[in-house]
Each structure stands twice: as C-alpha cells, then as structure tokens.
Write an enzyme that holds these catalytic residues in place. Structure first.
Site, PDB file in Angstrom:
ATOM      1  N   THR A   1      50.406  19.868  71.545  1.00 16.40           N
ATOM      2  CA  THR A   1      49.301  19.424  70.696  1.00 16.40           C
ATOM      3  C   THR A   1      49.585  19.720  69.232  1.00 16.40           C
ATOM      4  OG1 THR A   1      46.894  19.575  70.420  1.00 16.40           O
ATOM      5  CG2 THR A   1      48.034  21.628  70.771  1.00 16.40           C
TER       6      THR A   1
ATOM      7  N   ARG B   1      46.078  29.081  62.666  1.00 14.37           N
ATOM      8  CA  ARG B   1      45.360  29.099  63.950  1.00 14.37           C
ATOM      9  C   ARG B   1      46.258  28.557  65.071  1.00 14.37           C
ATOM     10  NH1 ARG B   1      43.801  24.956  67.905  1.00 14.37           N
ATOM     11  NH2 ARG B   1      41.873  25.631  68.895  1.00 14.37           N
ATOM     12  N   VAL B   2      46.204  29.223  66.209  1.00 11.37           N
ATOM     13  CA  VAL B   2      46.910  28.762  67.411  1.00 11.37           C
ATOM     14  C   VAL B   2      45.866  28.586  68.508  1.00 11.37           C
ATOM     15  CG1 VAL B   2      48.563  29.434  69.200  1.00 11.37           C
ATOM     16  CG2 VAL B   2      49.089  29.856  66.788  1.00 11.37           C
ATOM     17  N   GLY B   3      45.929  27.475  69.213  1.00 14.77           N
ATOM     18  CA  GLY B   3      44.960  27.209  70.278  1.00 14.77           C
ATOM     19  C   GLY B   3      45.472  27.645  71.636  1.00 14.77           C
ATOM     20  N   ASP B   4      44.902  27.039  72.651  1.00  9.49           N
ATOM     21  CA  ASP B   4      45.261  27.401  74.034  1.00  9.49           C
ATOM     22  C   ASP B   4      46.587  26.771  74.484  1.00  9.49           C
ATOM     23  OD1 ASP B   4      43.904  24.862  73.820  1.00  9.49           O
ATOM     24  OD2 ASP B   4      43.870  24.785  76.011  1.00  9.49           O
TER      25      ASP B   4
ATOM     26  N   THR C   1      44.975  17.429  73.129  1.00  8.24           N
ATOM     27  CA  THR C   1      46.214  17.877  73.765  1.00  8.24           C
ATOM     28  C   THR C   1      46.682  16.921  74.865  1.00  8.24           C
ATOM     29  OG1 THR C   1      45.211  20.052  73.606  1.00  8.24           O
ATOM     30  CG2 THR C   1      47.130  19.854  75.054  1.00  8.24           C
TER      31      THR C   1
ATOM     32  N   GLY D   1      40.369  25.001  72.216  1.00  6.99           N
ATOM     33  CA  GLY D   1      41.260  26.010  72.774  1.00  6.99           C
ATOM     34  C   GLY D   1      40.646  27.387  72.886  1.00  6.99           C
TER      35      GLY D   1
ATOM     36  N   SER E   1      46.425  13.713  67.623  1.00 10.33           N
ATOM     37  CA  SER E   1      46.191  15.075  68.144  1.00 10.33           C
ATOM     38  C   SER E   1      47.408  15.663  68.853  1.00 10.33           C
ATOM     39  CB  SER E   1      44.994  15.080  69.090  1.00 10.33           C
ATOM     40  OG  SER E   1      45.230  14.231  70.184  1.00 10.33           O
TER      41      SER E   1
ATOM     42  N   THR F   1      42.515  20.979  78.257  1.00  5.04           N
ATOM     43  CA  THR F   1      42.425  20.276  76.980  1.00  5.04           C
ATOM     44  C   THR F   1      41.059  20.576  76.382  1.00  5.04           C
ATOM     45  OG1 THR F   1      42.531  18.104  75.925  1.00  5.04           O
ATOM     46  CG2 THR F   1      41.558  18.169  78.108  1.00  5.04           C
ATOM     47  N   GLY F   2      40.926  20.370  75.086  1.00  6.49           N
ATOM     48  CA  GLY F   2      39.640  20.608  74.433  1.00  6.49           C
ATOM     49  C   GLY F   2      39.716  21.797  73.494  1.00  6.49           C
TER      50      GLY F   2
HETATM   51  N1  GLY Z   1      43.413  22.307  73.061  1.00  2.00           N
HETATM   52  C1  GLY Z   1      44.016  22.190  71.816  1.00  2.00           C
HETATM   53  C2  GLY Z   1      43.625  23.175  70.837  1.00  2.00           C
HETATM   54  O1  GLY Z   1      42.549  23.736  70.904  1.00  2.00           O
HETATM   55  O2  GLY Z   1      44.391  23.401  69.922  1.00  2.00           O
END
Ligand code: GLY
Length: 329
Positions: free
Chosen positions: A209, A219-222, A191, A245, A89, A242-243
């Site tokens: 991450t 896609r882009v996360g947090d 992450t 996003g 991850s 984390t988790g």
């Molecule tokens: N926290 C990582 C993501 O959602 O990409």
C-alpha cells in the site's frame, strides 16, 4: 500424515482445547473432535482485496498455472497493482503524506512462516519485491525508511521518481485546509492484500500500500506488519486486512483471524469475529472501513468488513470473480 489430515487434527485440537476450557469434560472434547470443519474445495485459490484484486488474481493464477511457486504468485500478483500509476492507494501512483511524499509499506509471508517487510519506503516501484528480498537475503524481517531504500538500491533495485499532475493538484487542493478526515472506502480501494493456496495446500500472502492519503510523515499502517495486515500459517491458513491500519493493528487483525481458524472457526466467521473485536473497541464505527479476507489451507474462504462497500476478488478453477463482503456496522 497428509496435509488434509494434519489440518483437521490441528483444527480439532484447537476446538477441543476451547471446549475443554469451557466445559472441562472428556465428552466435550470428544464432541469437539467430531465437529472438525467441513472440507474446502482445495487449491488453487487466490483471494485479494478490492476491485484491483481482479488484475492481481489474474497474474497470480497465471504464475501458478505456469508452474510457479505460490510465493512467486503472491508477489507477482500484487506487483501488477503496484505498477498501475492510476491506482491512488498502492504503489508510486498513491496519494502523498501531509508533507507531499509518497511512502510505501509492504510485506510478504510464505508457507513456512518466513516473512519480509518494508515500511516508509520511497521511490521504489515494487516494495513487495523489496520485502521478499529482505526475507530471502537478510537475517531480518523489516527494514524502514532511508535504510530500507539504501539496502534496496544496494541489492539490485532502482529508483523511480514519479510526478503525477493529478496527484499534485489534489495535494495542492488538500493543503488549502490541510485537514485529515478519514473516508471509509475512499475511492473504493485501499491496500492490496492477496492470499493464495496451491494444489498442494501450500500457502503464501502479500500486502502492499501507499497507506492513508495525507497521513503524518513517517506514519506506518498495518500493511507491512506481520500479524496485522497479513498473516500466513502453513498449518492452518492465511488472512489479510485492508482499511484503516490503526484499527487493524490494535487487534492484531490477520493473526486473530488465523488463530480463530486454528481453533476450528470457519473463515467467514473468523473474519466476522475479528471485525466484532474492532467494533467492541469502537462502538458505532461508521466513518472508517476495515475488511478482512481469510483463506483456509483446504481452500475454504471468507470475508467480512466493518461497513458496506468492501469488494474482494476470488479466483478458483471456476474463474476470477468480484464479490461484496458482509459488513457489521
Ligand atoms: N491499510 C492501509 C493503511 O492503513 O495504511
């Protein structure tokens, strides 16, 4: 004014503003000023997400002990995890998106609020170092995709293409149904977010991450978003997330945690309140995880998660230890 006094004043002012807003009396303001938070243990403290945080903390601590800056510490700490090709991850060993590409997101922020971020980056081993270079060598905060890769290659980074049979086999298996199903605490890691404070009360944070397995391409996360996956304010403290996003972005999670600390809320309670904001929007949430870590500039720290299973690593002068976060759903 020294840092400790300045922090207490800021904390008290935040608390006072809140109390005045509610009660509107001078007495309330005085009382709030008296309730300035108890002192934390002081630095250095290094705090990071999940079991893989242990290795990151150890490296960050080593950098601090050798006289490196807290910014060097947060970068080099998470870089250890980025280089671990058994990690599914973070870094180039991560799971691919639904089109078979491993795409990486990262950000870094220093004590003075300077920030760098990179998203949707491919074939570069250390996105965290690209994020730092963007912060230090461009007038921008974030670069993404092909442009980010081209910039990195033109600025001393090299391409690394990784092909892992285990990851390829898992992807081939997934393609048979090609269903996206979130799994809370997937493989018990996600992450890596890392926040640290040095002996002088200087803060920094990093977050990196490969994002959700089998996400939509692009896609882009947090994790690369300042205020979502990470936020550092040298006057107050730092937080990371984390988790899933999307859940973090919707409540500007890490910024929320830091702003609560600015108002005098203690770190663990600030994390709880951020989790509660997520749960208020998604009652009964069970199939997604989000975990927050908070570090106040005087070294007091806290954590909270949506569901059971979020571990975090804490390195203080007493050593490097793994802990389990409280959870609310
Ligand atoms: N926290 C990582 C993501 O959602 O990409």
């Amino acid at each position: 004014m020294n840092d400790r006094r300045r922090f207490l004043k800021l904390g008290a002012l935040g608390t006072a503003a809140f109390a005045v807003g509610c009660a509107g009396t001078e007495a309330a303001r005085e009382e709030a000023t008296d309730q300035a938070p108890a002192a934390g243990p002081g630095g250095p403290v290094v705090l990071s997400t999940w079991d893989h945080g242990m290795a990151a903390n150890a490296k960050a601590w080593e950098v601090l002990q050798a006289g490196g800056s807290v910014l060097d510490a947060v970068e080099q700490g998470v870089a250890v995890v980025e280089s671990d090709l058994t990690n599914r991850s973070v870094g180039l060993g991560g799971m691919p998106d639904r089109d078979g590409f491993v795409t990486l997101d990262a950000c870094i922020q220093d004590h003075d609020g300077r920030a760098g971020a990179v998203a949707f980056l491919q074939d570069i081993e250390h996105p965290i170092s690209v994020a730092r270079a963007i912060m230090e060598r461009t007038p921008h905060v974030m670069l993404v995709g092909d442009g980010a890769q081209q910039w990195a290659l033109a600025n001393g980074f090299t391409k690394r293409e990784v092909d892992l049979p285990e990851v390829r086999a898992a992807y081939a298996e997934w393609l048979k149904k090609a269903e996206y199903r979130p799994v809370a605490n997937i493989e018990n890691h996600d992450t890596i977010g890392l926040v640290a404070v040095d002996t002088g009360g200087r803060l920094a944070g990093s977050c990196t991450t490969s994002g959700m397995a089998y996400k939509v391409h692009g896609r882009v996360g947090d994790s690369p978003i300042i205020g979502a996956g990470l936020f550092v304010d040298g006057d107050v403290g730092a937080a990371c997330a984390t988790g899933t996003g999307e859940l973090v972005i919707r409540v500007a999670g890490s910024h929320t945690v830091v702003e609560l600390m600015r108002q005098g809320v203690e770190p663990e309670e600030a994390c709880r309140q951020a989790v509660k904001r997520i749960l208020a929007k998604h009652p009964g949430l069970k199939d997604h995880q989000v975990g927050f870590l908070a570090l106040r500039k005087d070294g007091l720290h806290g954590a909270c998660a949506v569901v059971d299973g979020f571990s975090y690593a804490l390195h203080t002068r007493e050593g490097n230890k793994l802990h389990k976060a409280a959870f609310l759903s």
